[in-house]
Write an enzyme that holds these catalytic residues in place. Structure first.
Site, mmCIF file in Angstrom:
data_model
loop_
_atom_site.group_PDB
_atom_site.id
_atom_site.type_symbol
_atom_site.label_atom_id
_atom_site.label_comp_id
_atom_site.label_asym_id
_atom_site.label_seq_id
_atom_site.Cartn_x
_atom_site.Cartn_y
_atom_site.Cartn_z
ATOM 1 N N TYR A 125 0.819 -1.209 0.000
ATOM 2 C CA TYR A 125 0.000 0.000 0.000
ATOM 3 C C TYR A 125 0.854 1.259 0.000
ATOM 4 C CZ TYR A 125 -3.992 -2.998 0.920
ATOM 5 O OH TYR A 125 -4.962 -3.958 0.816
ATOM 6 N N LYS A 172 4.251 -14.664 5.000
ATOM 7 C CA LYS A 172 4.644 -15.517 3.873
ATOM 8 C C LYS A 172 6.176 -15.446 3.785
ATOM 9 C CE LYS A 172 3.330 -18.054 0.320
ATOM 10 N NZ LYS A 172 2.501 -19.266 0.389
#
Ligand code: NAD
Length: 337
Positions: A125, A172
């Site tokens: 973002y 992740k």
């Protein structure tokens, strides 16, 4: 004489004005004194003031320190940058706190009671995107020690303050070894300062599966910005949908409260939006303002109305309108106080 709070109100667009009208009814029946200062953002502001976040809107939030906002539409693919993302960055609202809980009779899964703690200022973002050659673009994922540490610290402090037992960092890092690796390193460092709170880690794809099969194992979820965004909607789906999940964007100086859901253009103007999420968002704001009794009354009123199964908007399988749902909750709040 009870205190009068000053709060900036951004109704937003789409279903924003409809649900905010119901939220204001609940404020009136909760007996709290709030002076709302109206401000604008998004397409409406662009048309009125030629800016998607007018200086007056930012100045109002800075002056009042607290705002409540309806959803704002963000153009897809082109157009102005998300004003939600801009507000969070400009005001350093680094913690996006989203409590998700089951309500009897409406939630697919009973006994879900978890809190999403989403980093709110960086990650994908950051808005750094460019075309490096025709047909090849890059979006940069920015993860910093500063932002990762402060959200981890916020998550553990929140867990301690609210009697929560466990924080699970979702990541992740098996693939993004540097960025998600740094996020985990920071979380582990903070976890050591809170030995009474259990700390676990889970890879995001597995976490999604576990959330759907065994959601009650989760307590506080600590996530980067993008995973937090996606997992929030997944969790909303566990408890009856986006019409039920509130949220707050919290920083050191300012707080902007808003539900998880967006402007819902598919149902805007039809009078059938569920105002519960913004009403529960109001409850979060009341707690932040120190109006604990009113906050609890609003939460209990929502539970009672949902449990009674008499008044429900179509997203919950009912036939009632947005104002009917708002009226039922507002009436219940009055009875409780
Ligand atoms: P959305 O959350 O607006 O809607 C997803 C689905 O949930 C739709 O079917 C909608 O009808 C339903 N829904 C959402 N809120 C509801 C409510 N209160 N009552 C009943 N049903 C409800 O997501 P979207 O369609 O992906 O996004 C629409 C727009 O909202 C986009 O422009 C997006 O950028 C913006 N958005 C804004 C915010 C925000 O302002 N904080 C958050 C998310 C999305």
């Amino acid at each position: 004489m009870p205190k009068t709070h000053r709060v900036t109100l951004i109704e937003g667009d789409g279903i924003g004005p409809e649900i905010c009208a119901e939220m204001l009814k609940v404020v009136a029946s909760a007996g709290v004194r709030i002076d709302f200062e109206r401000a604008y953002a998004g397409q409406i502001a662009l048309e009125k003031f030629k800016e998607s976040i007018p200086a007056a809107t930012l100045a109002s939030i800075k002056r009042n320190r607290v705002a409540i906002k309806g959803p704002v539409t963000t153009p897809i693919g082109t157009g102005f940058t998300s004003i939600n993302v801009m507000l969070r960055k400009k005001l350093e609202l680094y913690a996006n706190v989203r409590p998700v809980r089951s309500y009897p009779g409406v939630s697919t899964y009973p006994n879900v009671d978890l809190v999403i703690m989403r980093e709110n200022t960086e990650d994908l973002y950051s808005g750094i995107e460019h075309e490096i050659a025709p047909g090849v673009v890059e979006s940069i994922k920015v993860i910093t020690r500063l932002a990762s540490t402060r959200i981890a610290e916020y998550a553990f402090s929140y867990a301690k303050k609210h009697g929560r037992k466990k924080v699970t960092a979702i990541h992740k890092a098996n693939i993004m070894k540097l960025s998600d690796g740094l996020f985990l390193e920071c979380a582990r460092g903070i976890a050591k300062k809170f030995p009474k709170i259990e700390y676990t880690e889970m890879i995001v794809d597995n976490a999604c599966m576990q959330l759907v099969t065994r959601p009650t194992q989760f307590d506080v979820l600590l996530l980067e910005n993008l995973y937090g965004d996606i997992v929030s909607d997944l969790c909303a789906g566990l408890v009856g949908g986006l019409g039920l999940v509130p949220g707050g964007n919290i920083g050191k100086k300012y707080a902007v409260f808003e539900s998880v859901h967006g402007s819902a253009p598919d149902i805007a103007g039809k009078g059938i939006a569920n105002p519960t999420a913004i009403i529960l968002t109001l409850a979060l704001m009341l707690e932040y303002l120190g109006e604990t009794q009113a906050s609890l009354a609003v939460q209990q009123a929502v539970s009672k109305v949902l449990q009674a199964k008499k008044v429900r908007t179509p997203d919950l399988g009912g036939k009632n309108t947005c104002p009917e749902m708002g009226d039922a909750i507002a009436k219940q709040v009055k009875r409780l106080l």
